[in-house]
Scaffold this active site. Sequence first.
Site, short mmCIF file in Angstrom:
data_model
loop_
_atom_site.label_atom_id
_atom_site.label_comp_id
_atom_site.label_asym_id
_atom_site.label_seq_id
_atom_site.Cartn_x
_atom_site.Cartn_y
_atom_site.Cartn_z
N HIS A 1 0.86 -1.14 -0.19
CA HIS A 1 0.06 -0.02 0.18
C HIS A 1 0.93 1.26 0.03
CE1 HIS A 1 -4.11 -1.69 1.73
NE2 HIS A 1 -3.60 -2.64 0.90
N LYS B 1 -4.71 -11.68 5.49
CA LYS B 1 -4.48 -11.42 4.45
C LYS B 1 -3.12 -12.00 3.79
CE LYS B 1 -6.18 -9.27 1.58
NZ LYS B 1 -7.03 -9.85 0.32
N ASN C 1 -5.26 -13.82 -2.33
CA ASN C 1 -5.60 -12.94 -3.61
C ASN C 1 -5.09 -13.60 -4.60
OD1 ASN C 1 -5.75 -10.19 -1.59
ND2 ASN C 1 -7.30 -10.65 -3.12
N ASN D 1 -14.09 -12.71 -3.66
CA ASN D 1 -14.39 -11.46 -4.13
C ASN D 1 -13.57 -11.24 -5.54
OD1 ASN D 1 -11.98 -10.97 -2.09
ND2 ASN D 1 -11.92 -9.36 -3.57
N HIS E 1 -16.73 -7.87 1.47
CA HIS E 1 -15.37 -7.32 1.09
C HIS E 1 -15.01 -5.89 1.45
CE1 HIS E 1 -12.76 -5.05 -1.85
NE2 HIS E 1 -11.94 -6.43 -1.83
O1 GKR Z 1 -6.02 -3.97 0.64
O2 GKR Z 1 -4.38 -5.20 -0.16
C1 GKR Z 1 -5.54 -4.98 0.24
C2 GKR Z 1 -6.58 -6.14 -0.10
O3 GKR Z 1 -5.86 -7.23 -0.73
C3 GKR Z 1 -7.70 -5.57 -0.97
O4 GKR Z 1 -7.43 -5.01 -2.00
C4 GKR Z 1 -8.48 -6.60 -1.27
O5 GKR Z 1 -9.32 -6.41 -2.32
O6 GKR Z 1 -9.06 -6.96 0.85
C5 GKR Z 1 -9.25 -7.15 -0.34
C6 GKR Z 1 -9.58 -8.81 -0.52
O7 GKR Z 1 -10.51 -9.46 0.35
O8 GKR Z 1 -9.45 -9.35 -1.62
MG MG Z 2 -10.55 -11.26 -0.83
#
Ligand code: GKR
Ligand code: MG
Length: 433
Positions: free
Chosen positions: A25, A192, A223, A277, A328
């Site tokens: 970020h 995450k 992700n 998502n 999400h």
């Molecule tokens: O903020 O880096 C992040 C997340 O990875 C976000 O962009 C994702 O869209 O939190 C999100 C997710 O659940 O995939």
């Molecule tokens: Mg996600």
Amino acid sequence: MRISSFSIHPVAVADPPLRSSYGRHAPYALRTILVLQTTGGLTGISEAHGGDGSLAALEAIKPMVLGMDPFQMHALWMGWGRPEASGDRSQTWLVPGENPRDARTRAFAAVEAACLDIIGKAVGKPVCDLLGGRARDAAPFSAYLFYKHGGGGGLGGDAREDEYGECLTPESMVRQCRQMVDFYGFQEIKLKGGVLEPELEIETIRQLMHAFGPKYPLRIDPNCAWSVETSVHVGISLQEELSGGGYLEDPTAGMEGMAEVRRRLLADGIETPLASNVAVTGFDDILPAWQSDAVQVVLSDPHYWGGIRNVQRLSDLCEHLGVGVSMHSNNHLGVSMMIMAHACCVSPAMHFACDTHYPWQTEQDEVLAGGRVKFKQGAVVIPDKPGLGIELDMDQVARIEERYHKLPFRKRDDAEEMRRHVDPNWQRVLPRW
Ligand code: GKR
Ligand code: MG
């Protein structure tokens, strides 16, 4: 009653160097605050993704909203908000809020929330009571844990205190979680992933389970960083830890890959639900996901699903299909917090605690009059006030809008941040492991 004014405020919000498979970020996250006013003197507020793409979509919808009766949103949805039937709206390569294919839907969603705020104020009812009545009085959220570098976000004299410290090991993640759970009272935990070697992320989940016990359902979301093979390996390794209300979110890219992971886990007797998502971002993804059994929990989002009412529709649809529904989150301020809370409360089938990035933002950046939204045992209680139940502090909006105009970037680019701070050759590779 007609909408007589439509003002868009792009804002920049300090954000710590959080990591995900998308990268790192930036010191500021971009958001947009929308303010509508009516001929009768009512104000409706909303929040949307930020940056140039979101601003252009809001500018484009503006002429259709000016003069509109806020009670009549259907025509705007049909003529503008409804997503294009074709094209890739997945979040495999683009972070949520950066895909131009859902820009119109997101602009509609922002207008919808502001109109519901106005309607609620006009009839003296909270938004969730306008939409059939609430299924619950408080929206539960989960502790959203991130591996992160040291730093609290912001730049120079505007840098924030690093509340959680560097966190790049399983042990420091347990500390991060303890801190967040103690402060907010969260009762479900999301990690995450997609950042460290899979074995280290497996170890992180195990240590979280050891520290918090089975009362705190656990989910992990890399992700799409993993191959089918690695996803199956993680699913097998964490079969106990992710059972009992947890899930494995977007382990691998694409509906086919997810379906293959599901088949192989089931063949091993592992029923851990797969959530998404990334592969599922709109109603036309539901049928293929359901038919191929690729996704057992859909993550809604009132921003890119097209509003609070669409989250409610999605939750009803999922319930009929026997699919779970969760929510999400991206970085957001208190207006989105309340939009998400109302959406959760009008969605009876939302049985998982919703995601929220809110703990990563600070009081210093909040735009709500009266300060940040408060949590009670990890949940946001719907205030006994009309509309969304919140008001803006316009001086604060002006302050963080001024900050936005001074920033050199206009879109979220986590890969560029990686190259700038971590590895000059960094590229997003899928699968990475
Ligand atoms: O903020 O880096 C992040 C997340 O990875 C976000 O962009 C994702 O869209 O939190 C999100 C997710 O659940 O995939
Ligand atoms: Mg996600």
